[in-house]
Design an enzyme around this catalytic site. Structure first.
Site, mmCIF file in Angstrom:
data_model
loop_
_atom_site.group_PDB
_atom_site.id
_atom_site.type_symbol
_atom_site.label_atom_id
_atom_site.label_comp_id
_atom_site.label_asym_id
_atom_site.label_seq_id
_atom_site.Cartn_x
_atom_site.Cartn_y
_atom_site.Cartn_z
ATOM 1 N N ASN A 49 0.855 -1.213 -0.102
ATOM 2 C CA ASN A 49 -0.044 -0.086 -0.061
ATOM 3 C C ASN A 49 0.986 1.262 0.019
ATOM 4 O O ASN A 49 1.779 1.212 0.651
ATOM 5 C CB ASN A 49 -1.118 0.149 1.248
ATOM 6 C CG ASN A 49 -0.470 -0.396 2.572
ATOM 7 O OD1 ASN A 49 0.484 -1.027 2.666
ATOM 8 N ND2 ASN A 49 -1.041 0.240 3.570
ATOM 9 N N GLU A 67 0.361 5.118 0.776
ATOM 10 C CA GLU A 67 -0.563 6.114 0.947
ATOM 11 C C GLU A 67 -0.193 7.672 0.638
ATOM 12 O O GLU A 67 0.722 7.810 0.078
ATOM 13 C CB GLU A 67 -0.735 6.129 2.638
ATOM 14 C CG GLU A 67 -1.176 4.900 3.231
ATOM 15 C CD GLU A 67 -1.505 5.010 4.696
ATOM 16 O OE1 GLU A 67 -0.974 5.728 5.448
ATOM 17 O OE2 GLU A 67 -2.155 3.835 5.232
ATOM 18 N N CYS A 71 -4.174 0.515 -2.584
ATOM 19 C CA CYS A 71 -3.770 -0.637 -1.536
ATOM 20 C C CYS A 71 -2.790 -1.512 -2.368
ATOM 21 O O CYS A 71 -2.774 -1.494 -3.622
ATOM 22 C CB CYS A 71 -5.267 -1.182 -1.674
ATOM 23 S SG CYS A 71 -6.621 -0.411 -0.796
ATOM 24 N N GLU A 123 -3.159 -4.646 -3.164
ATOM 25 C CA GLU A 123 -3.776 -5.623 -4.057
ATOM 26 C C GLU A 123 -3.769 -5.107 -5.544
ATOM 27 O O GLU A 123 -3.449 -5.674 -6.421
ATOM 28 C CB GLU A 123 -5.167 -6.037 -3.895
ATOM 29 C CG GLU A 123 -5.410 -6.868 -2.286
ATOM 30 C CD GLU A 123 -5.519 -5.784 -1.112
ATOM 31 O OE1 GLU A 123 -5.030 -4.717 -1.031
ATOM 32 O OE2 GLU A 123 -6.310 -6.284 -0.335
ATOM 33 N N CYS A 130 -10.224 -4.922 0.558
ATOM 34 C CA CYS A 130 -11.361 -4.054 0.577
ATOM 35 C C CYS A 130 -12.278 -3.863 -0.506
ATOM 36 O O CYS A 130 -12.041 -4.777 -1.662
ATOM 37 C CB CYS A 130 -10.919 -2.471 0.575
ATOM 38 S SG CYS A 130 -10.292 -1.657 -1.066
ATOM 39 N N CYS A 173 -11.042 -3.048 -3.876
ATOM 40 C CA CYS A 173 -10.063 -4.210 -4.678
ATOM 41 C C CYS A 173 -10.821 -5.250 -4.959
ATOM 42 O O CYS A 173 -10.204 -5.840 -6.102
ATOM 43 C CB CYS A 173 -8.720 -4.374 -3.525
ATOM 44 S SG CYS A 173 -7.630 -2.898 -3.446
#
Ligand code: THU
Length: 132
Positions: free
Chosen positions: A43, A45, A54, A56, A87, A90
């Site tokens: 990830n 940010e 993210c 993924e 999430c 994703c």
């Protein structure tokens, strides 16, 4: 062909490279192609928070850029108390390519959970139009 332990080790290594100064929650992901290539993501940010990428989706974008579109497994690693599923965003993005993808998620103590993507996202969005 890498076994699950090697794949988890790759996910842990990649997780270390996560940029997560806002949440402190680092995630590592490995997407395994149908013939055993491994594509890693972490990830990333951003100060505007909503632009966070993210792990993924990072792994998926890397795999697609390498010309791979067929996957046989996603492995996630965090240091959380409980193994997390991907999430919602994703799930939708993964479902575009592998709607029934097997997912393995590992928590901070090495505890493992498994799902399939169609179990987590039984009704993905589909464009329903004759246009375009
Ligand atoms: N995160 C992921 O990388 N994957 C998920 O499926 C859930 C959340 C990241 C985004 C953010 O950087 C941090 O975890 C906390 O939400």
């Amino acid at each position: 062909m890498a076994g699950i332990e090697e794949i988890v080790a790759r996910a842990r290594e990649t997780r270390e490279r996560a940029y997560a100064p806002y949440s402190g929650f680092k995630v590592g992901a490995v997407l395994e192609t149908e013939d055993g290539d491994l594509h890693c993501g972490c990830n990333v940010e951003n100060a505007s928070l909503g632009l966070t990428i993210c792990a993924e989706r990072g792994a998926l974008v890397g795999a697609l850029a390498a010309g791979r579109r067929k996957f046989r497994r996603l492995v996630l690693v965090t240091d959380g108390e409980e193994a997390v599923p991907p999430c919602g965003a994703c799930r939708e993005v993964l479902a575009e390519f592998s709607p029934d993808l097997p997912i393995v998620s590992v928590d901070g103590r090495g505890g493992l959970k498994e799902w399939t993507l169609d179990e987590l996202l039984p009704r993905p969005f589909h464009l329903n139009t004759t246009r375009g």
